[in-house]
Design an enzyme around this catalytic site. Structure first.
Site, short mmCIF file in Angstrom:
data_model
loop_
_atom_site.label_atom_id
_atom_site.label_comp_id
_atom_site.label_asym_id
_atom_site.label_seq_id
_atom_site.Cartn_x
_atom_site.Cartn_y
_atom_site.Cartn_z
N THR A 86 0.88 -1.18 0.00
CA THR A 86 0.00 0.00 0.00
C THR A 86 0.92 1.23 0.00
O THR A 86 1.03 1.92 1.00
CB THR A 86 -0.93 0.02 1.23
OG1 THR A 86 -0.12 -0.17 2.42
CG2 THR A 86 -1.95 -1.09 1.17
N THR A 122 -1.01 -2.63 5.60
CA THR A 122 -1.31 -1.42 6.38
C THR A 122 -2.20 -0.52 5.53
O THR A 122 -1.81 -0.13 4.43
CB THR A 122 0.00 -0.69 6.72
OG1 THR A 122 0.84 -1.61 7.41
CG2 THR A 122 -0.25 0.53 7.60
N ASN A 209 2.86 2.66 14.43
CA ASN A 209 3.92 3.23 13.59
C ASN A 209 4.06 4.73 13.84
O ASN A 209 5.17 5.27 13.88
CB ASN A 209 3.67 2.96 12.12
CG ASN A 209 4.13 1.56 11.72
OD1 ASN A 209 4.65 0.82 12.56
ND2 ASN A 209 3.95 1.20 10.47
N PHE A 250 13.83 2.98 20.50
CA PHE A 250 13.45 3.97 19.48
C PHE A 250 13.77 5.39 19.92
O PHE A 250 13.05 6.34 19.60
CB PHE A 250 11.98 3.81 19.07
CG PHE A 250 11.86 2.78 17.99
CD1 PHE A 250 12.10 1.44 18.27
CD2 PHE A 250 11.57 3.14 16.69
CE1 PHE A 250 12.05 0.48 17.27
CE2 PHE A 250 11.52 2.18 15.68
CZ PHE A 250 11.76 0.86 15.97
N LEU A 251 14.86 5.50 20.67
CA LEU A 251 15.36 6.82 21.04
C LEU A 251 16.80 6.97 20.55
O LEU A 251 17.58 7.68 21.15
CB LEU A 251 15.33 6.99 22.57
CG LEU A 251 14.05 7.50 23.21
CD1 LEU A 251 14.26 7.74 24.70
CD2 LEU A 251 13.55 8.80 22.55
N GLY A 258 13.53 5.68 7.69
CA GLY A 258 13.20 5.53 6.28
C GLY A 258 12.47 4.23 6.12
O GLY A 258 11.82 3.75 7.05
N CYS A 261 7.74 1.75 5.44
CA CYS A 261 6.58 1.88 6.34
C CYS A 261 6.43 3.27 6.95
O CYS A 261 5.50 4.00 6.63
CB CYS A 261 6.66 0.83 7.44
SG CYS A 261 6.41 -0.82 6.82
N LYS A 264 5.72 6.67 4.71
CA LYS A 264 4.43 6.71 4.00
C LYS A 264 3.25 6.47 4.94
O LYS A 264 2.16 7.00 4.73
CB LYS A 264 4.42 5.75 2.81
CG LYS A 264 4.55 4.28 3.14
CD LYS A 264 3.31 3.47 2.85
CE LYS A 264 3.52 2.01 3.15
NZ LYS A 264 2.36 1.29 3.56
C1 UDX Z 1 8.63 -0.67 11.11
C2 UDX Z 1 7.96 -1.09 12.42
O1 UDX Z 1 8.95 -1.24 13.45
C3 UDX Z 1 7.17 -2.37 12.23
O2 UDX Z 1 6.50 -2.69 13.43
C4 UDX Z 1 6.17 -2.17 11.12
O3 UDX Z 1 5.49 -3.37 10.88
C5 UDX Z 1 6.87 -1.71 9.84
O4 UDX Z 1 7.65 -0.54 10.10
P1 UDX Z 1 10.82 -1.39 9.77
O5 UDX Z 1 10.46 -0.35 8.77
O6 UDX Z 1 11.26 -2.73 9.31
O7 UDX Z 1 9.58 -1.66 10.75
O8 UDX Z 1 12.03 -0.81 10.62
P2 UDX Z 1 12.35 -0.31 12.10
O9 UDX Z 1 13.35 -1.20 12.71
O10 UDX Z 1 11.14 -0.05 12.87
O11 UDX Z 1 13.10 1.05 11.76
C6 UDX Z 1 12.48 2.08 10.99
C7 UDX Z 1 13.44 3.22 10.73
O12 UDX Z 1 13.68 3.97 11.92
C8 UDX Z 1 14.83 2.78 10.24
O13 UDX Z 1 15.22 3.66 9.19
C9 UDX Z 1 15.71 2.95 11.47
O14 UDX Z 1 17.07 3.17 11.14
C10 UDX Z 1 15.07 4.16 12.13
N1 UDX Z 1 15.29 4.28 13.57
C11 UDX Z 1 14.80 3.30 14.41
C12 UDX Z 1 15.94 5.37 14.10
O15 UDX Z 1 16.39 6.27 13.36
N2 UDX Z 1 16.08 5.50 15.46
C13 UDX Z 1 15.61 4.55 16.31
O16 UDX Z 1 15.76 4.73 17.53
C14 UDX Z 1 14.95 3.42 15.78
#
Ligand code: UDX
Length: 442
Positions: A86, A122, A209, A250-251, A258, A261, A264
């Site tokens: 999607t 999604t 997300n 996630f900090l 990028g 997911c 977008k």
């Molecule tokens: C994400 C969600 O985690 C997942 O639950 C959903 O189903 C799809 O989208 P994904 O895109 O595979 O999964 O990657 P994720 O590990 O979540 O990281 C996303 C982006 O955030 C990456 O570019 C990563 O480098 C960045 N990121 C993550 C950060 O810049 N800082 C962080 O602390 C964590």
């Protein structure tokens, strides 16, 4: 149980292979005949940890089969998982639902009475209801449910086998029972399960997300303030994250998010909320998006300043092309966006990535690529660390100092050991951290 999985991208291939592995009989379906042939031959069409082994064992056990025909899918089972993409619409922020819709149109007329169509893609809230309305015409006895996935690329197999929660968005007790049976091994392992209506399930995914993206942009906003104030965002993030109400995950400050997911999904969420008249409630997502995009610009700017104000005639070694480590996916990759911008401003750029070079070459054919880290950095005036692959943490900075023209590195992911690089003679710079806190690096 017999089931089909329609769409064999990251989500569908992993779901199909995992479902076969826990004992179900699965037919994977895609319109891409080449991809289906690869899968039927027992090969995964994408790089994902542990996936190859599951595809091989699924195919050789006979529990995992593939087809390009939706009519065959409808005849094969009464349970259909829809896992098609999607993406963002080409001319706006909303989600493009053409692939979901074409599955419904192709599958609907062939469905057997009582079939259950389960969305995993999604989607904007309200999609399940809209599909149910359409199926009322195409297959009057069919039912729609929504069962979002939360897998992360790079650990998709693990996340599917050991999810932190299961969300079943159902309109009937029968659909609830069917889906509980599908996930019986996970339930037995104690995975919490939430039964909701389909609309809530659709929203659980986008809300999750949106929250994670907000957390990342929050810490990156703090990085900007830290830079202005001469403070260190990595120390700040650790101390802030130690509060159990906030949590450390996630900090990680840096170049931002990028992938296929987060970018977008937050745009589509804001667009859908606006359609529903609730746009004001999620207006902050526009700011989350802006902060995230700004990290790429700020990284390019910082690199240019480090090179004395111009990229012209300079050589830049880039470490990383994938949007995150553990994946060969370059969709909306911050690393590739920075590498492309640096090249566009006149630098000679050579990019290393351990897994994503084929995909990178396909979307950015003008960059130069290599599978050799020293080659990427040969004669470089600046090294940019843009994707935090473990390979880069294992680099011997002293050895790499021997191949560059100037030992100058910008760590845009804040994971390299500043002291070790400094001790090996590098001028080490990082986003959101003043030189004074980088452990003596000059
Ligand atoms: C994400 C969600 O985690 C997942 O639950 C959903 O189903 C799809 O989208 P994904 O895109 O595979 O999964 O990657 P994720 O590990 O979540 O990281 C996303 C982006 O955030 C990456 O570019 C990563 O480098 C960045 N990121 C993550 C950060 O810049 N800082 C962080 O602390 C964590």
């Amino acid at each position: 149980m017999r089931m089909t999985v329609i769409g064999t991208g990251y989500v569908g291939t992993v779901h199909a292979a995992c479902m076969a592995d826990i004992g179900h009989e699965v037919l994977g379906v895609d319109i891409d005949a080449e991809r289906i042939a690869t899968l039927a031959a027992g090969r995964a069409p994408l790089h994902e940890k542990d996936l190859d082994a599951l595809v091989v064992s699924g195919v050789s056990s006979g529990r995992l089969r593939f087809s390009t025909s939706l009519a065959e899918a409808a005849a094969f089972a009464d349970l259909h998982f829809v896992c098609v993409g999607t993406p963002q619409r080409p001319n706006g922020p909303a989600a493009d639902l053409r692939y979901v819709d074409s599955v419904v149109e192709g599958l609907g007329p062939h469905l057997r009475p009582g079939a259950l169509v389960v969305g995993k893609s999604t989607v904007p809230v309200g999609t399940a209801e809209r599909i149910a309305g359409r199926l009322a015409h195409l297959a009057p006895d069919a039912e729609v449910a929504w069962n979002p996935e939360f897998l992360r690329e790079g650990s998709a197999v693990h996340d599917t086998m050991h999810p932190e929660r299961l969300v079943l968005g159902v309109a009937s007790a029968r659909a609830d029972t069917l889906l509980r049976t599908v996930y019986e091994p996970m339930r037995r392992a104690g995975v919490p399960l939430f039964t909701t209506d389909p609309a809530t399930a659709e929203l659980v995914k986008v809300a999750s997300n949106a929250f994670l993206a907000t957390k990342i942009s929050f810490v990156n906003a703090m990085a900007e303030v830290c830079e202005a104030a001469g403070a260190d965002v990595t120390l700040l993030a650790r101390a802030v994250g130690a509060d159990s109400r906030i949590g450390p995950h996630f900090l990680d400050p840096g170049l931002g998010f990028g992938g296929s997911c987060f970018p977008k999904d937050i745009r589509a969420f804001a667009a859908r909320a606006e359609e529903l008249g609730a746009g004001e409630a999620v207006a902050f997502l526009h700011e989350v998006d802006r902060i995230n995009t700004r990290q790429r610009r700020r990284t390019v700017e910082r690199a240019r300043r480090l090179l004395g104000g111009t990229f012209a005639g300079r050589r830049v070694g880039v470490l990383g092309a994938a949007f995150k480590p553990g994946s060969d996916d370059v969709r909306d990759s911050p690393a590739l966006a920075v590498a492309t911008a640096v090249r566009a401003q006149g630098a000679a750029v050579r990019v290393h990535d351990p897994q994503a070079l084929d995909n990178a070459r396909a979307v950015c054919p003008d960059l130069t690529y290599t599978l050799d880290i020293p080659k990427a950095c040969e004669d470089a005036d600046l090294v940019l660390h843009l994707t935090q692959w473990p390979e880069y943490r294992a680099i011997d900075p002293a050895a790499l100092a021997g191949v560059v023209r100037t030992p100058l590195i910008l760590d845009a992911r804040n994971v390299l050991d500043a002291r070790a690089w400094g001790a090996a003679g590098w001028a080490f710079r990082a986003l959101g951290r003043p030189v004074s806190t980088l452990g003596g690096a000059s």
